[in-house]
Design an enzyme around this catalytic site. Structure first.
Site, PDB file in Angstrom:
ATOM      1  N   ASP A   1       0.837  -1.203   0.000  1.00  0.00           N
ATOM      2  CA  ASP A   1       0.000   0.000   0.000  1.00  0.00           C
ATOM      3  C   ASP A   1       0.871   1.253   0.000  1.00  0.00           C
ATOM      4  O   ASP A   1       1.797   1.367   0.818  1.00  0.00           O
ATOM      5  CB  ASP A   1      -0.900   0.038   1.238  1.00  0.00           C
ATOM      6  CG  ASP A   1      -2.084  -0.918   1.133  1.00  0.00           C
ATOM      7  OD1 ASP A   1      -2.274  -1.510   0.055  1.00  0.00           O
ATOM      8  OD2 ASP A   1      -2.816  -1.062   2.129  1.00  0.00           O
TER       9      ASP A   1
ATOM     10  N   ASN B   1     -12.621   8.820   4.536  1.00  0.00           N
ATOM     11  CA  ASN B   1     -12.776   7.945   3.363  1.00  0.00           C
ATOM     12  C   ASN B   1     -11.436   7.513   2.786  1.00  0.00           C
ATOM     13  O   ASN B   1     -10.425   8.173   2.993  1.00  0.00           O
ATOM     14  CB  ASN B   1     -13.570   8.678   2.264  1.00  0.00           C
ATOM     15  CG  ASN B   1     -15.001   8.942   2.693  1.00  0.00           C
ATOM     16  OD1 ASN B   1     -15.639   8.086   3.299  1.00  0.00           O
ATOM     17  ND2 ASN B   1     -15.501  10.125   2.402  1.00  0.00           N
TER      18      ASN B   1
ATOM     19  N   ASP C   1     -10.943  -5.349   6.275  1.00  0.00           N
ATOM     20  CA  ASP C   1     -10.018  -6.485   6.385  1.00  0.00           C
ATOM     21  C   ASP C   1      -9.841  -6.868   7.852  1.00  0.00           C
ATOM     22  O   ASP C   1      -9.773  -8.044   8.198  1.00  0.00           O
ATOM     23  CB  ASP C   1      -8.642  -6.125   5.807  1.00  0.00           C
ATOM     24  CG  ASP C   1      -8.708  -5.702   4.347  1.00  0.00           C
ATOM     25  OD1 ASP C   1      -9.669  -6.096   3.662  1.00  0.00           O
ATOM     26  OD2 ASP C   1      -7.803  -4.985   3.895  1.00  0.00           O
TER      27      ASP C   1
END
Length: 344
Positions: A28, A141, A310
């Site tokens: 990521d 977000n 997750d």
């Protein structure tokens, strides 16, 4: 296999490799961005998509223009790590298969997995670099753009079918694969799902993203008959219901109808678990629909929500407090976590 006695001592049945995950190992690249950046690349504030050619410049601009952090990611790998974190001891209860490149990012993923005490068996190849995922954070977000690269190169015959790898998989009692992997290797997923079904083991799947429900519907519906536990959030559930002609937008009805879809292993009733951000989580179990309130959190304590779903699955897989895991993760950057859980 994944339980704790009331006195806090770990269940002696817990063994290494008893929880198996397979998916896309990604690094990521996370940054807080502005609305202009989202607009420039036509991104929704809260979404998950696969990178296209038009997104190539996005990764470069993200690193140049914003302060980025690198975290080991990939939905399934995150969940296996969280489950292991919740379990703590013994180590390497969680196992993960996926494909990486022979490069620096691949080495980082190996090191991060080791730090999280999970056992990884990566298929390593040098045709493609290790996959990355841009996590563009705005407020609470996150918009995720995945460049699968090496992750997309996973091959059943080159890795899963190898005797030494299959032997590791056979030790598992619980299997979890995110729907994202349906774009990579349906044949690998089917082999794992059929093994679980034939041996009355638990096979869990995540809807993962609206685009999986919409554009990979045929692949998804080949796997659904083997699914014992189905996870999803409210937007994925809505997309799934629309594609399946459920003719309802009510999340409890969607859970009930998803539960009623055909199932191969009739010894296990399907469980459907649908999260709704800060709203109650909905679960269809047997003939009952239950709701569970989310652990409350002050919005100012939320760093980013990347990895919350997750983490929820990881908590659920460890048969411990799923909401606790997600609550901790949204107060930290990416899917990272403190040394030990502190659930009550």
């Amino acid at each position: 296999h994944l339980a704790v006695y009331p006195d806090g001592k770990k269940n002696r049945l817990l063994i290494t490799n008893s929880l198996f995950g397979m998916g896309n190992p990604l690094l990521d690249i996370s940054a807080v961005v502005d609305k202009d950046f989202l607009d420039k690349y036509n991104l929704k504030p809260n979404d998950q998509i696969l990178a296209e050619d038009k997104h190539k410049a996005l990764f470069e601009e993200l690193v140049k223009k914003f302060k980025v952090e690198y975290h080991a990611g990939g939905a399934t790998q995150n969940s296996i790590k969280i489950a292991q974190w919740m379990i703590q001891e013994p180590r390497k209860v969680g196992t993960f298969f996926g494909c990486i490149g022979k490069d620096q990012f691949g080495e980082i993923l190996k090191k991060k997995a080791e730090d999280a005490h999970i056992e990884t068996h990566y298929y390593e190849q040098d045709d493609e670099p290790t996959g990355t995922c841009a996590a563009c954070i705005t407020g609470a977000n996150r918009s995720l753009i995945a460049n699968l690269a090496a992750a997309n190169c996973y091959k059943k015959e080159k890795h899963l079918d190898l005797e030494e790898n299959w032997k590791i998989l056979e030790k598992a009692k619980v299997f979890y694969i995110a729907g994202f992997f349906l774009t990579v290797s349906l044949e690998s997923m089917l082999k794992v799902a059929k093994h679980a079904s034939e041996n009355n083991k638990l096979f869990c799947l995540n809807l993962s993203a609206p685009f999986i429900c919409q554009f990979f519907k045929d692949n998804l519906m080949q796997i659904i008959p083997y699914v014992d536990v189905l996870f999803g959030n409210e937007t994925e559930a809505a997309a799934f219901a629309k594609e399946q002609d459920f003719d309802t937008k009510d999340i409890k009805e969607i859970a009930k109808k998803a539960q009623a879809l055909p199932k191969v292993n009739t010894k296990r009733h399907r469980v459907v678990v649908l999260t709704q951000g800060q709203e109650d989580t909905v679960m269809a179990l047997h003939d009952k629909i239950s709701t569970f309130p989310v652990v409350k959190i002050d919005p100012k304590d939320i760093v980013d929500t990347n990895g919350a779903g997750d983490a929820f699955v990881g908590g659920f897989l460890s048969e411990l407090a799923a909401h606790y895991a997600a609550n901790v993760i949204i107060q930290r950057a990416g899917c990272t976590f403190p040394e030990k859980p502190d659930y009550k």
